[in-house]
Motif scaffolding. Sequence first.
Motif, PDB file in Angstrom:
ATOM      1  N   HIS A 243       0.819  -1.175   0.097  1.00 39.26           N
ATOM      2  CA  HIS A 243       0.141  -0.008  -0.062  1.00 39.26           C
ATOM      3  C   HIS A 243       0.881   1.312   0.055  1.00 39.26           C
ATOM      4  N   CYS A 244       0.363   2.407  -0.468  1.00 43.87           N
ATOM      5  CA  CYS A 244       1.073   3.550  -0.563  1.00 43.87           C
ATOM      6  C   CYS A 244       0.325   4.761   0.023  1.00 43.87           C
ATOM      7  N   HIS A 245       0.678   5.424   1.119  1.00 40.88           N
ATOM      8  CA  HIS A 245       0.082   6.482   1.462  1.00 40.88           C
ATOM      9  C   HIS A 245       0.635   7.841   0.925  1.00 40.88           C
ATOM     10  N   VAL A 246      -0.463   8.504   0.638  1.00 38.98           N
ATOM     11  CA  VAL A 246       0.154   9.891  -0.100  1.00 38.98           C
ATOM     12  C   VAL A 246      -0.937  11.084   0.545  1.00 38.98           C
ATOM     13  N   GLN A 247      -0.461  12.172   0.364  1.00 39.20           N
ATOM     14  CA  GLN A 247      -1.344  13.365   1.031  1.00 39.20           C
ATOM     15  C   GLN A 247      -1.508  14.358  -0.142  1.00 39.20           C
ATOM     16  N   HIS A 248      -2.755  14.612  -0.216  1.00 36.90           N
ATOM     17  CA  HIS A 248      -3.289  15.765  -1.357  1.00 36.90           C
ATOM     18  C   HIS A 248      -2.813  16.945  -0.670  1.00 36.90           C
ATOM     19  N   ARG A 249      -1.785  17.669  -1.319  1.00 38.03           N
ATOM     20  CA  ARG A 249      -1.325  19.130  -0.907  1.00 38.03           C
ATOM     21  C   ARG A 249      -2.357  19.869  -0.564  1.00 38.03           C
ATOM     22  N   GLY A 250      -3.504  20.158  -1.544  1.00 38.93           N
ATOM     23  CA  GLY A 250      -4.484  21.107  -1.341  1.00 38.93           C
ATOM     24  C   GLY A 250      -5.374  21.122  -0.200  1.00 38.93           C
ATOM     25  N   THR A 251      -5.724  19.897   0.140  1.00 42.45           N
ATOM     26  CA  THR A 251      -6.996  19.687   1.154  1.00 42.45           C
ATOM     27  C   THR A 251      -6.048  19.032   2.475  1.00 42.45           C
ATOM     28  N   GLY A 252      -4.962  18.520   2.198  1.00 39.28           N
ATOM     29  CA  GLY A 252      -3.999  17.994   3.523  1.00 39.28           C
ATOM     30  C   GLY A 252      -4.792  16.573   3.726  1.00 39.28           C
ATOM     31  N   GLN A 253      -5.573  16.002   2.766  1.00 48.19           N
ATOM     32  CA  GLN A 253      -6.417  14.432   3.284  1.00 48.19           C
ATOM     33  C   GLN A 253      -5.097  13.565   2.602  1.00 48.19           C
ATOM     34  N   TRP A 254      -5.174  12.641   3.353  1.00 50.74           N
ATOM     35  CA  TRP A 254      -4.369  11.383   3.336  1.00 50.74           C
ATOM     36  C   TRP A 254      -5.109  10.163   2.610  1.00 50.74           C
ATOM     37  N   TYR A 255      -4.408   9.569   1.974  1.00 55.48           N
ATOM     38  CA  TYR A 255      -5.139   8.395   0.985  1.00 55.48           C
ATOM     39  C   TYR A 255      -4.233   7.333   0.938  1.00 55.48           C
ATOM     40  N   ASP A 256      -4.888   6.119   1.109  1.00 52.61           N
ATOM     41  CA  ASP A 256      -4.265   4.883   0.986  1.00 52.61           C
ATOM     42  C   ASP A 256      -4.545   4.193  -0.454  1.00 52.61           C
ATOM     43  N   ILE A 257      -3.363   3.814  -1.024  1.00 54.79           N
ATOM     44  CA  ILE A 257      -3.482   3.497  -2.315  1.00 54.79           C
ATOM     45  C   ILE A 257      -3.004   2.022  -2.598  1.00 54.79           C
ATOM     46  N   GLN A 258      -3.686   1.222  -3.283  1.00 55.52           N
ATOM     47  CA  GLN A 258      -3.267  -0.103  -3.384  1.00 55.52           C
ATOM     48  C   GLN A 258      -3.902  -0.395  -4.932  1.00 55.52           C
ATOM     49  N   ASP A 259      -3.166  -0.386  -5.855  1.00 58.15           N
ATOM     50  CA  ASP A 259      -3.449  -0.798  -7.297  1.00 58.15           C
ATOM     51  C   ASP A 259      -4.283   0.265  -7.548  1.00 58.15           C
ATOM     52  N   LEU A 260      -5.526   0.002  -8.013  1.00 56.85           N
ATOM     53  CA  LEU A 260      -6.586   1.117  -8.525  1.00 56.85           C
ATOM     54  C   LEU A 260      -7.499   1.358  -7.234  1.00 56.85           C
ATOM     55  N   HIS A 261      -7.528   0.835  -6.218  1.00 57.09           N
ATOM     56  CA  HIS A 261      -8.094   1.296  -5.063  1.00 57.09           C
ATOM     57  C   HIS A 261      -7.398   2.121  -4.169  1.00 57.09           C
ATOM     58  N   VAL A 262      -8.325   3.209  -4.084  1.00 54.67           N
ATOM     59  CA  VAL A 262      -7.991   4.518  -3.313  1.00 54.67           C
ATOM     60  C   VAL A 262      -8.959   4.739  -2.213  1.00 54.67           C
ATOM     61  N   GLU A 263      -8.567   5.094  -1.227  1.00 56.92           N
ATOM     62  CA  GLU A 263      -9.541   5.429   0.046  1.00 56.92           C
ATOM     63  C   GLU A 263      -9.217   6.460   0.947  1.00 56.92           C
ATOM     64  N   GLU A 264      -9.628   7.095   1.401  1.00 56.89           N
ATOM     65  CA  GLU A 264      -9.317   8.337   2.546  1.00 56.89           C
ATOM     66  C   GLU A 264      -8.669   7.357   3.874  1.00 56.89           C
ATOM     67  N   THR A 265      -7.687   7.875   4.497  1.00 59.75           N
ATOM     68  CA  THR A 265      -7.152   7.577   5.664  1.00 59.75           C
ATOM     69  C   THR A 265      -6.937   8.340   6.804  1.00 59.75           C
ATOM     70  N   MET A 266      -6.667   8.086   7.954  1.00 58.97           N
ATOM     71  CA  MET A 266      -6.206   9.025   9.079  1.00 58.97           C
ATOM     72  C   MET A 266      -4.678   9.119   9.314  1.00 58.97           C
ATOM     73  N   PRO A 267      -4.090  10.219   9.472  1.00 58.12           N
ATOM     74  CA  PRO A 267      -3.000  10.352   9.593  1.00 58.12           C
ATOM     75  C   PRO A 267      -2.413   9.373  10.878  1.00 58.12           C
ATOM     76  N   GLN A 268      -3.150   9.229  11.861  1.00 57.13           N
ATOM     77  CA  GLN A 268      -2.827   8.610  13.135  1.00 57.13           C
ATOM     78  C   GLN A 268      -2.871   7.137  12.737  1.00 57.13           C
ATOM     79  N   LEU A 269      -3.241   6.450  11.881  1.00 54.34           N
ATOM     80  CA  LEU A 269      -3.029   5.097  11.354  1.00 54.34           C
ATOM     81  C   LEU A 269      -1.738   4.829  10.557  1.00 54.34           C
ATOM     82  N   ILE A 270      -1.242   5.953   9.920  1.00 58.96           N
ATOM     83  CA  ILE A 270      -0.290   5.756   9.064  1.00 58.96           C
ATOM     84  C   ILE A 270       1.121   5.561   9.703  1.00 58.96           C
ATOM     85  N   GLY A 271       0.924   6.553  11.047  1.00 63.13           N
ATOM     86  CA  GLY A 271       2.239   6.521  11.829  1.00 63.13           C
ATOM     87  C   GLY A 271       2.549   5.037  12.552  1.00 63.13           C
TER      88      GLY A 271
END
Length: 222
Positions: free
Chosen positions: A179-207
């Motif tokens: 999985h790859c976690h990346v942050q949207h620069r404009g909104t600050g929202q973090w996303y969890d990406i796996q292949d074509l699946h993209v969903e929002e995630t919380m920064p507390q879980l990334i750490g």
Amino acid sequence: DADGGLVIPQEPLVSVLSKFDGTSFSDAIGRGGVAQKRRYRLRKLPNYLVLHLTRFKKNEFTVEKNPTIVSFPIKNLDLSHYVIQKDGEGKETPPTDQEVRAMGVKDLKKLLAKHGRGDIAQSVVEKSELVEACVDFVTKSLPDMLADKYDLVANITHHIPAEVGREEQRDLLQEGSYHCHVQHRGTGQWYDIQDLHVEETMPQLIGVSESYVLIFERKGLA
């Protein structure tokens, strides 16, 4: 644990980086194959920091995975304690507004290039524009850059469901998922990406995820 479940160990990132604190000794092989003890410090920090955590180890029979959770801050990772200061040099401080306005074009460009922001000079034409751009950089971005602090910009994880009793029957690299976690620069929202699946995630879980590769950006660059 007492109920027969798996207990995954945890370590903070500062423990992993203790090798570079200048006080901890690490095993090393010197010239002639002689075992030594060494201490390490960093001379200079990059604008982008890529940390690779060794998860997999191959033995004679299979590939083993170290499941330890390495916890880390999403923002303000402070690496100032790992950088060695040259003799006679103190911590660099930003020039003042007046000092910047008194500089010539050559010195202004040199200042920007020194801190990896030579692109700012390329986007302006007049000296007055360059001065204002430098003043803005020195007052808003440079203090953060000199503080040797970093923010996470991406996190790659490897995950495999834990199943007691099947550890020796599986190929970790084939059955696991990345999985790859990346942050949207404009909104600050973090996303969890796996292949074509993209969903929002919380920064507390990334750490507290099973991080494999961490990418940090020096504060003040964005």
